[in-house]
Design an enzyme around this catalytic site. Structure first.
Site, short mmCIF file in Angstrom:
data_model
loop_
_atom_site.label_atom_id
_atom_site.label_comp_id
_atom_site.label_asym_id
_atom_site.label_seq_id
_atom_site.Cartn_x
_atom_site.Cartn_y
_atom_site.Cartn_z
N THR A 135 -5.11 -7.22 32.56
CA THR A 135 -5.52 -5.87 32.16
C THR A 135 -6.63 -5.45 33.09
O THR A 135 -7.63 -6.16 33.24
CB THR A 135 -6.11 -5.87 30.74
N LEU A 228 -4.41 0.20 28.77
CA LEU A 228 -5.71 0.43 28.11
C LEU A 228 -5.51 1.25 26.84
O LEU A 228 -6.12 1.00 25.80
CB LEU A 228 -6.67 1.20 29.03
N ASN A 231 -4.01 -0.74 23.84
CA ASN A 231 -5.01 -1.60 23.19
C ASN A 231 -6.06 -0.77 22.46
O ASN A 231 -6.50 -1.15 21.37
CB ASN A 231 -5.66 -2.53 24.22
N CYS A 283 -9.10 -8.71 24.99
CA CYS A 283 -8.64 -7.40 25.46
C CYS A 283 -9.24 -6.19 24.75
O CYS A 283 -9.68 -5.25 25.41
CB CYS A 283 -7.12 -7.32 25.33
N ARG A 449 -10.58 -12.31 5.48
CA ARG A 449 -9.22 -12.02 5.97
C ARG A 449 -8.29 -11.61 4.85
O ARG A 449 -7.12 -11.31 5.09
CB ARG A 449 -8.64 -13.25 6.67
C1 UDX Z 1 -3.94 -7.72 22.10
C2 UDX Z 1 -2.70 -6.81 22.10
O1 UDX Z 1 -2.07 -6.87 20.80
C3 UDX Z 1 -1.74 -7.22 23.20
O2 UDX Z 1 -0.65 -6.32 23.26
C4 UDX Z 1 -2.49 -7.21 24.53
O3 UDX Z 1 -1.66 -7.62 25.58
C5 UDX Z 1 -3.70 -8.11 24.46
O4 UDX Z 1 -4.55 -7.69 23.37
P1 UDX Z 1 -4.51 -10.14 21.18
O5 UDX Z 1 -5.92 -9.82 21.58
O6 UDX Z 1 -3.94 -11.45 21.61
O7 UDX Z 1 -3.51 -9.02 21.74
O8 UDX Z 1 -4.42 -10.11 19.58
P2 UDX Z 1 -4.03 -9.03 18.48
O9 UDX Z 1 -3.01 -9.62 17.60
O10 UDX Z 1 -3.76 -7.71 19.03
O11 UDX Z 1 -5.38 -8.98 17.61
C6 UDX Z 1 -6.60 -8.48 18.13
C7 UDX Z 1 -7.67 -8.52 17.09
O12 UDX Z 1 -7.40 -7.62 16.01
C8 UDX Z 1 -7.85 -9.89 16.40
O13 UDX Z 1 -9.21 -10.15 16.24
C9 UDX Z 1 -7.15 -9.74 15.08
O14 UDX Z 1 -7.63 -10.61 14.09
C10 UDX Z 1 -7.46 -8.29 14.76
N1 UDX Z 1 -6.49 -7.67 13.84
C11 UDX Z 1 -5.20 -7.48 14.23
C12 UDX Z 1 -6.91 -7.24 12.58
O15 UDX Z 1 -8.09 -7.38 12.20
N2 UDX Z 1 -6.01 -6.62 11.76
C13 UDX Z 1 -4.71 -6.40 12.13
O16 UDX Z 1 -3.96 -5.81 11.31
C14 UDX Z 1 -4.29 -6.86 13.39
#
Ligand code: UDX
Ligand code: ADP
Length: 473
Positions: A135, A228, A231, A283, A449
Site C-alpha cells: 500500500t 487507500l 481501507n 493498513c 470484542r
Molecule cells: C485490511 C483490509 O481489510 C485489507 O483489504 C487490506 O489489504 C489491508 O488492511 P487487515 O488490516 O488485515 O486488512 O484486517 P481487517 O480485517 O480489515 O481489520 C482491521 C481492523 O479492524 C482490525 O483491528 C479489526 O479487529 C477491526 N475490525 C474489523 C473491527 O473492529 N470490526 C469489524 O467489523 C471489522
C-alpha cells in the site's frame, strides 16, 4: 508482444509478500517464484525445513508451503541474482507512517520502496515489469518510474546494455487471518498502468485461477487511490459503529442488535459492523493518514479534517475502554492484577502492528496495574517491543508492569479482571466455573470484542462489561 512470465522476484517476505507469492506459486506451477528480503533472519525462518516457527501466522499458509517450498517457491537473501533473473518484480516492502521530518505522523515513509526501485534499477536485465504491491501513497509509481528512468539514462551514457521497465500498480486487498482465502477468491484484482502488454502479462498470471470479469484495469493513480479509499471506507465503518456503541452503552440499546438491523439494509451490507476495541493493523491507520496528507497537500483542508475524525474517534474509543476498566474497578487499579486475553490486532494473526491492545495495556500499566498477557500467537519479545517495557521479573512483587502468560488460566489466577482484547476462538467459550474459582472477588470480565458467552458467568456472579451493551446477558 505479450511477455510470458517464467520467473518472478518479490522484494519483501512479510505479511503481504509471503502469502501472496505462496498462492501464486501454488496456482502457477510453471512459474518460478523467488521471494527475497533484506532481513536474513526472516528468510531463515521461511526456509526452516520442518516449517515450524514461520515468521507469520496465517491459516492455510503451512499447507501451501508444504506443497510449493523449494518446488517453484524459494525464499532467499540473494537480491541481486533474483532480480537479475526475473521477468517481473513485485515490491511488497514496508511502507509505514513517517516518524520524523516533513509529514511526520501522517505521510508514508517510502524509503524502503525507494531502495527497492534502486535495487531493481541496478540489478535487472533486459525488460522488467515492476509491480507495486505494497500500500503506497498516491504518486509512488511516478517516483519509481523516475528512479528507473534515470538509471536507464545513466546506462545509456555509459554504453551499458539497455534495460527497459514498465510499472504497474496491483494493490493487495488481503486481510490478515483470511489472507489465503482472500488471495484464492478475491472480490476483484485491480491492475493500474498504461502499458497494455505488461498489464496483459500480469493478467495472464491471475487468469490461472481468477475469472476475467473480476480483473479491473485502471490508470496508475486510480489504482493507488482506490486502495487507500477502500481501507479508509472500511475503517470509517468501524469508527462509526464504535461511536454508536458508546451511545448504546448509555442509552440501553444493544450494538449487536443495531448492527444486525442496519446490516440487513442491502445498501449498507452486514460486514465490518462489529464493534470492538478500535481498529488496528498495518493498513487502516496508515492509509487514512496518507489520505489526510494528500488532501492537505492539495489544499483540501475540509477533506483532511473529515478523515481525521475517523482516526480521532478510534483513539478516543481506545482511551475510553481503558478508562471504563479503571472506573469499574473502583477507580483504582494500582496493585491489581488484570488478565489480558489477546494482544494481536485481530484473531488468526500474530501481527500486533497498531493493535489497540498496545494503547490499552500501556494505559493500564501507567495506572499501576500488573498485567498478565496471554495471546496464542504473539511472543513475549514482540509484546516487550510494543509496550517498550521489560517484563516484571518477580511475579509476586507489587510492581506495576506486565508478565507473559502461557495460558488463560495462568493469566487469570488471582486476577481482579479479565479483559478480552482479541477475538480468538478460544476466548468465546471460557470456562467460567473454573475462572470464578481462581479469580479474586469481585471478579470482572471486560469483553471489548463482544464475543464471550456470558450467560453462565452472570449466574455465577461475575460483573460483566461488554462493548456497546448496557443490559448484559
Ligand atoms: C485490511 C483490509 O481489510 C485489507 O483489504 C487490506 O489489504 C489491508 O488492511 P487487515 O488490516 O488485515 O486488512 O484486517 P481487517 O480485517 O480489515 O481489520 C482491521 C481492523 O479492524 C482490525 O483491528 C479489526 O479487529 C477491526 N475490525 C474489523 C473491527 O473492529 N470490526 C469489524 O467489523 C471489522
Ligand atoms: P507487509 O505487511 O507490508 O508485508 P512486513 O513488514 O511484514 O510488511 O514486510 C515487509 C518486508 O520487506 C520486511 O521483511 C522487510 O525486511 C522487507 N524489505 C524492506 N525493504 C526491502 C528491500 N529493499 N528489499 C527486500 N526486502 C525488503
Amino acid at each position: 508482444m505479450i511477455k510470458e512470465i517464467k520467473n518472478i522476484c518479490c522484494l519483501g517476505a512479510g505479511y503481504v509478500g509471503g502469502p501472496t507469492m505462496s498462492v501464486i506459486a501454488d496456482k502457477c506451477p510453471a512459474i518460478d517464484v523467488n521471494v527475497v528480503d533484506i532481513n536474513p533472519n526472516r528468510i531463515e525462518k521461511w526456509n526452516n525445513p520442518n516449517l515450524s516457527d514461520l515468521p507469520i501466522f496465517e491459516p492455510g499458509l503451512y499447507e501451501i508451503l508444504k506443497k510449493c517450498l523449494n518446488r517453484n517457491l524459494f525464499f532467499s537473501s540473494d537480491i541481486k541474482e533474483k532480480i537479475a533473473n526475473a521477468d517481473m518484480v513485485f515490491i511488497s516492502v514496508n511502507s509505514p507512517t513517517k516518524l520524523k521530518g516533513i509529514g511526520a505522523g501522517m505521510a508514508c515513509d517510502i524509503k524502503w520502496i525507494e531502495l527497492s526501485a534502486r535495487q531493481i534499477a541496478k540489478y535487472s536485465r533486459g525488460n522488467t515489469i515492476v509491480v507495486e504491491k505494497s500500500t503506497v501513497p498516491v504518486g509512488t509509481a511516478e517516483i519509481i518510474k523516475k528512479i528507473l528512468k534515470e538509471s536507464q539514462e545513466e546506462d545509456y551514457k555509459n554504453n551499458i546494455d539497455q534495460k527497459t521497465f514498465s510499472i504497474l500498480s496491483n494493490p493487495e486487498f488481503l486481510s490478515e487471518g483470511s489472507a489465503i482465502n482472500d488471495l484464492c477468491n478475491p472480490d476483484r484484482i485491480l491492475i493500474g498502468g498504461d502499458n497494455e502488454e505488461s498489464i496483459k502479462a500480469l493478467e495472464n498470471i491471475y487468469l490461472n485461477w481468477i475469472e476475467e470479469k473480476k480483473i479491473l484495469r485502471t490508470n496508475l493513480w486510480s489504482s493507488e487511490l482506490s486502495k487507500l479509499t477502500a481501507n479508509a471506507f472500511l475503517a470509517q465503518r468501524i469508527s462509526s459503529i464504535n461511536s454508536i456503541g458508546a451511545i448504546c452503552e448509555l442509552s440501553g440499546a444493544n450494538i449487536n442488535e443495531v448492527s444486525k438491523a442496519i446490516g440487513m439494509d442491502s445498501r449498507l451490507g452486514s460486514k465490518f459492523l462489529q464493534s470492538g476495541p478500535g481498529f488496528g493493523g498495518s493498513c487502516f491507520p496508515k492509509d487514512i493518514l496518507n489520505l489526510i496528507y494528500i488532501a492537505k497537500f492539495y489544499g483540501l483542508n475540509e477533506v483532511a479534517s473529515y478523515w481525521s475524525t475517523v482516526i480521532e474517534l478510534n483513539n478516543w474509543h481506545k482511551k475510553r475502554i481503558s478508562q471504563i476498566i479503571i472506573q469499574k474497578l473502583f477507580g483504582t487499579i494500582s496493585g491489581k492484577k488484570i488478565a489480558i486475553l489477546g494482544f494481536a490486532f485481530k484473531a488468526n494473526t500474530n501481527d500486533t502492528r497498531e493493535s489497540p491492545a498496545i494503547n490499552i495495556c500501556k494505559d493500564l500499566i501507567e495506572e499501576g496495574s500488573k498485567l498478565f498477557i496471554y495471546d496464542p500467537q504473539v511472543s513475549a519479545l514482540q509484546i516487550e517491543k510494543d509496550l517498550d517495557f521489560k517484563q516484571i521479573k518477580n511475579k509476586s512483587s507489587e510492581q506495576s508492569g506486565w508478565i507473559f502468560a502461557n495460558s488463560i488460566e495462568e493469566a487469570s489466577t488471582n486476577s481482579d479482571a479479565i479483559v478480552v482484547l482479541t477475538e480468538w476462538e478460544e476466548f468465546k467459550n471460557l470456562n467460567w466455573e473454573n475462572l470464578f474459582k481462581i479469580m479474586r472477588k469481585p471478579s470482572w470480565i471486560f469483553d471489548t470484542r463482544n464475543i464471550s458467552n456470558t450467560t453462565r458467568a452472570k449466574e455465577l456472579g461475575f460483573n460483566i462489561w461488554k462493548v456497546g451493551n448496557n443490559n448484559i446477558i
